[in-house]
Design a protein around this motif. Structure first.
Motif, PDB file in Angstrom:
ATOM      1  N   VAL A  29      42.336  39.853  38.672  1.00  0.00           N
ATOM      2  CA  VAL A  29      42.499  40.672  37.475  1.00  0.00           C
ATOM      3  C   VAL A  29      42.097  42.114  37.775  1.00  0.00           C
ATOM      4  O   VAL A  29      41.049  42.352  38.378  1.00  0.00           O
ATOM      5  CB  VAL A  29      41.609  40.144  36.328  1.00  0.00           C
ATOM      6  CG1 VAL A  29      41.872  40.896  35.036  1.00  0.00           C
ATOM      7  CG2 VAL A  29      41.806  38.656  36.120  1.00  0.00           C
ATOM      8  N   ASN A  30      42.921  43.085  37.337  1.00  0.00           N
ATOM      9  CA  ASN A  30      42.487  44.481  37.404  1.00  0.00           C
ATOM     10  C   ASN A  30      41.705  44.773  36.130  1.00  0.00           C
ATOM     11  O   ASN A  30      42.181  44.539  35.028  1.00  0.00           O
ATOM     12  CB  ASN A  30      43.669  45.444  37.591  1.00  0.00           C
ATOM     13  CG  ASN A  30      44.629  45.473  36.431  1.00  0.00           C
ATOM     14  OD1 ASN A  30      45.151  44.444  36.017  1.00  0.00           O
ATOM     15  ND2 ASN A  30      44.885  46.650  35.892  1.00  0.00           N
ATOM     16  N   GLN A  61      39.289  43.462  40.331  1.00  0.00           N
ATOM     17  CA  GLN A  61      39.529  44.734  41.027  1.00  0.00           C
ATOM     18  C   GLN A  61      39.464  45.829  39.976  1.00  0.00           C
ATOM     19  O   GLN A  61      40.437  46.068  39.245  1.00  0.00           O
ATOM     20  CB  GLN A  61      40.901  44.745  41.694  1.00  0.00           C
ATOM     21  CG  GLN A  61      41.264  46.076  42.342  1.00  0.00           C
ATOM     22  CD  GLN A  61      40.920  46.116  43.808  1.00  0.00           C
ATOM     23  OE1 GLN A  61      41.614  45.521  44.610  1.00  0.00           O
ATOM     24  NE2 GLN A  61      39.872  46.827  44.150  1.00  0.00           N
ATOM     25  N   PRO A  62      38.312  46.493  39.814  1.00  0.00           N
ATOM     26  CA  PRO A  62      38.222  47.591  38.859  1.00  0.00           C
ATOM     27  C   PRO A  62      39.203  48.707  39.213  1.00  0.00           C
ATOM     28  O   PRO A  62      39.460  48.972  40.389  1.00  0.00           O
ATOM     29  CB  PRO A  62      36.777  48.073  38.992  1.00  0.00           C
ATOM     30  CG  PRO A  62      36.047  46.933  39.621  1.00  0.00           C
ATOM     31  CD  PRO A  62      37.049  46.247  40.499  1.00  0.00           C
ATOM     32  N   CYS A  63      39.749  49.339  38.179  1.00  0.00           N
ATOM     33  CA  CYS A  63      40.757  50.381  38.368  1.00  0.00           C
ATOM     34  C   CYS A  63      40.615  51.429  37.269  1.00  0.00           C
ATOM     35  O   CYS A  63      40.383  51.083  36.114  1.00  0.00           O
ATOM     36  CB  CYS A  63      42.146  49.749  38.330  1.00  0.00           C
ATOM     37  SG  CYS A  63      43.496  50.933  38.464  1.00  0.00           S
ATOM     38  N   ASN A  64      40.774  52.687  37.651  1.00  0.00           N
ATOM     39  CA  ASN A  64      40.642  53.796  36.694  1.00  0.00           C
ATOM     40  C   ASN A  64      41.986  54.467  36.416  1.00  0.00           C
ATOM     41  O   ASN A  64      42.028  55.586  35.926  1.00  0.00           O
ATOM     42  CB  ASN A  64      39.625  54.819  37.225  1.00  0.00           C
ATOM     43  CG  ASN A  64      39.159  55.789  36.159  1.00  0.00           C
ATOM     44  OD1 ASN A  64      38.946  55.412  35.018  1.00  0.00           O
ATOM     45  ND2 ASN A  64      39.014  57.055  36.536  1.00  0.00           N
ATOM     46  N   ALA A  93      35.605  46.607  45.167  1.00  0.00           N
ATOM     47  CA  ALA A  93      35.431  48.039  44.945  1.00  0.00           C
ATOM     48  C   ALA A  93      36.568  48.557  44.066  1.00  0.00           C
ATOM     49  O   ALA A  93      37.695  48.045  44.107  1.00  0.00           O
ATOM     50  CB  ALA A  93      35.419  48.786  46.274  1.00  0.00           C
ATOM     51  N   LYS A  94      36.266  49.577  43.294  1.00  0.00           N
ATOM     52  CA  LYS A  94      37.273  50.203  42.430  1.00  0.00           C
ATOM     53  C   LYS A  94      38.411  50.745  43.290  1.00  0.00           C
ATOM     54  O   LYS A  94      38.172  51.333  44.346  1.00  0.00           O
ATOM     55  CB  LYS A  94      36.616  51.321  41.618  1.00  0.00           C
ATOM     56  CG  LYS A  94      37.552  52.000  40.644  1.00  0.00           C
ATOM     57  CD  LYS A  94      36.821  52.858  39.630  1.00  0.00           C
ATOM     58  CE  LYS A  94      36.134  54.053  40.198  1.00  0.00           C
ATOM     59  NZ  LYS A  94      35.614  54.965  39.151  1.00  0.00           N
ATOM     60  N   ALA A  95      39.637  50.546  42.834  1.00  0.00           N
ATOM     61  CA  ALA A  95      40.810  50.981  43.600  1.00  0.00           C
ATOM     62  C   ALA A  95      42.003  51.155  42.667  1.00  0.00           C
ATOM     63  O   ALA A  95      42.026  50.621  41.557  1.00  0.00           O
ATOM     64  CB  ALA A  95      41.157  49.955  44.676  1.00  0.00           C
TER      65      ALA A  95
END
Length: 156
Positions: A29-30, A61-64, A93-95
């Motif tokens: 999941v993002n 998977q964190p995402c901004n 890691a955030k990507a």
């Protein structure tokens, strides 16, 4: 390419491969900490707890990339998820998940399919590393379509 061959970055900036989870059914999941869908983290944790003994992992998977809704550092993201939702499943890691700098994981998950539309899109990956399902952000993690797919790929 098999998903389990993909290299990923961990929050401490070390790299590994998805092979850490080879042979397990995954829900990838993002995620984002400041999204309207963020409460799904609680349900994702509940799923992880319920199915972990059968070989199931949630991978976040964190995402901004969507509305700047994940502005924190990797450490801040992990602390937020643990403190507010009791998250114990792996958080990468955030990507990015779209575009030229998209993580290798999300490039492999999407394959030739469309870009990620928003935070909290979900991919079910079989224990053999094949993407067997994709669900949009509005689909709750405990939706029966997801549960039935997990049940199909998890051992009894």
């Amino acid at each position: 390419m098999n998903i389990f061959d993909v290299q990923v970055e961990l929050p401490d900036a070390t790299t590994t491969t998805m092979a850490n989870w080879a042979g397990h059914c995954l829900l990838v999941v993002n995620t984002a900490s400041e999204c309207g869908y963020t409460p799904q983290l609680e349900t994702l944790q509940e799923l992880f707890e319920e199915y972990a003994q059968r070989g199931f992992f949630v991978i976040a998977q964190p995402c901004n990339q969507f509305g700047g809704q994940e502005p924190g550092s990797n450490q801040e993201i992990a602390q937020f998820c643990t403190r507010n939702f009791g998250v114990e499943f792996p958080i990468l890691a955030k990507a990015d998940v779209n575009g030229p700098h998209a993580s290798a994981l999300f490039q492999a998950l999407k394959g030739s399919g469309p870009d990620i539309a928003w935070n909290f899109e979900k991919f079910v990956v079989s224990p053999e590393g094949e993407v067997v399902g994709r669900f949009d952000s509005a689909t709750q993690p405990d939706d029966m379509a997801i549960i039935n797919l997990l049940e199909e790929y998890l051992p009894v």
